[in-house]
Scaffold this active site. Sequence first.
Site, PDB file in Angstrom:
ATOM      1  CE1 TYR A   1      -3.302  -2.750   0.180  1.00  0.00           C
ATOM      2  CE2 TYR A   1      -3.767  -2.155   2.451  1.00  0.00           C
ATOM      3  CZ  TYR A   1      -4.042  -2.915   1.343  1.00  0.00           C
ATOM      4  OH  TYR A   1      -5.037  -3.864   1.388  1.00  0.00           O
TER       5      TYR A   1
ATOM      6  CG  LEU B   1     -19.541   0.407   2.870  1.00  0.00           C
ATOM      7  CD1 LEU B   1     -19.213   1.717   3.572  1.00  0.00           C
ATOM      8  CD2 LEU B   1     -21.038   0.122   2.933  1.00  0.00           C
TER       9      LEU B   1
ATOM     10  NE  ARG C   1     -12.163  -1.837  -4.875  1.00  0.00           N
ATOM     11  CZ  ARG C   1     -12.710  -3.049  -4.760  1.00  0.00           C
ATOM     12  NH1 ARG C   1     -14.025  -3.196  -4.793  1.00  0.00           N
ATOM     13  NH2 ARG C   1     -11.951  -4.117  -4.591  1.00  0.00           N
ATOM     14  N   GLY C   2     -17.084   2.489  -1.710  1.00  0.00           N
ATOM     15  CA  GLY C   2     -17.936   3.670  -1.596  1.00  0.00           C
ATOM     16  C   GLY C   2     -19.134   3.670  -2.526  1.00  0.00           C
TER      17      GLY C   2
ATOM     18  CB  SER D   1     -20.939   4.457   0.910  1.00  0.00           C
ATOM     19  OG  SER D   1     -20.909   5.551  -0.005  1.00  0.00           O
TER      20      SER D   1
END
Length: 331
Positions: free
Chosen positions: A56, A206, A208-209, A212
Site C-alpha cells: 500500500y 461498501l 469502495r464507496g 455507501s
Amino acid sequence: MRKRTLGSTGPAVSALGLGAMGMSGAYGEADRAESIATVHAALDAGVTLIDTGDFYAMGHNELLLAEALRGRDRDSYQLSVKFGMLRGPGPAFGGSDGRPEAVKNFLAYSLTRLGTDHIDIYRPARRDPAVPIEETVGAIKEMIDAGYVRHLGLSEVDAATIRRAHAVHPVADLQIEYSLISRAVETEVLPALRELGIGLTAYGVLSRGLISGHWSAGRVTGPGDLRGVSPRFSGGNVEHNLTLVEALRRVAEAKGCTVAQLAIAWVAAQGDDIVPLVGARTRERLAEALPATELDLSADDLAEIDKAVPPGAARGDRYPSAFMSGLGVGN
C-alpha cells in the site's frame, strides 16, 4: 464493541475491522493527521483488527500505522498484513512473489516499518501461480514457529487452494471481497471455509464507496483514485448500480439507519464467522460505520434487502480485466 473469533484457530477480534489502504492514496489524496485520528478513534471505540498491506503506497501505510499505534498496548489490537504484490516506481503492479525466501524478506521489512516484533495474521495478497501454495504457506509456518507471526491468513483464493494451504498449517481466515454486489464467495468458498473451521474477513463491504449511499453518478475521481478505472464506476455501469443503492436506501430508511450501516450489517449477518472491514479514512465515516455492529437484521429485513439488491444485479467487474485473472473467485 462485539467480538468475533476468526475460525477455530484464529484470534478473537472486534466485530468490525478497519482497513487502512485508503489512508495511503488508493482513493486519491488522504489527510495524514485525519488518518491517524481515525485509527485512534477506531481503537478507542473498541476496534481491534487493523488490516494493511506492505504494498500500500510502497510501505507508506505500514509507516503511517506505526505512527498511529505508537504507545498503544501491543496486545490490545491485531495487525493483519498482506504481502507479495510487486510494484514499480509508477502505478503499475508487477505480479506476485510467493517464494519462501521472498516471504521472509517481505516479513522482515514489515516488522521494521510497523515497529513491532510480530504480525498477528500474515497472508499472501494473491496466489503466486509460479509457486505452489504449500511452499508459500510452509514459509509462513516457519515464521509462526519462530514467533514472528501468530496466525496464517489467505486472500482472494479459491476453495481448492484453501484446502491445500490448510493441510500445511491451519488457516485462521480468508480475506476476500464480499458485499451485497460481490457475492461469488457464497457458491464454493464460504462452504469450504465453514467445513474447515476458517473465518472470513470481508473487504469491499461498501464496494469502495459505491454502495455507501454517498456516491453520485456525476462524481469525478481525482488523481490516484483507483475508482477511476473500476468497471463498476464507469459510465453506463455506475448509473445502473446507483439505482440499486436507491432501492437499498428505501429499506434503510424504513429500518432507521443509513445505507452504509445496512450494507455493513448485511455482511455481518451472513454468519458469526465473518468480520466486515471498513475502509474509513475519516472519523466521520468511521462514526457512521460503527453503529452497524449493533444493527440486528431480521429474516424479513434480509428478504427486503435481497429484493432491493438481488444477487448478480450489479453491472461491471469488481476489478479491471487485468486483475480479474488473479482472483480465486469472480464477482
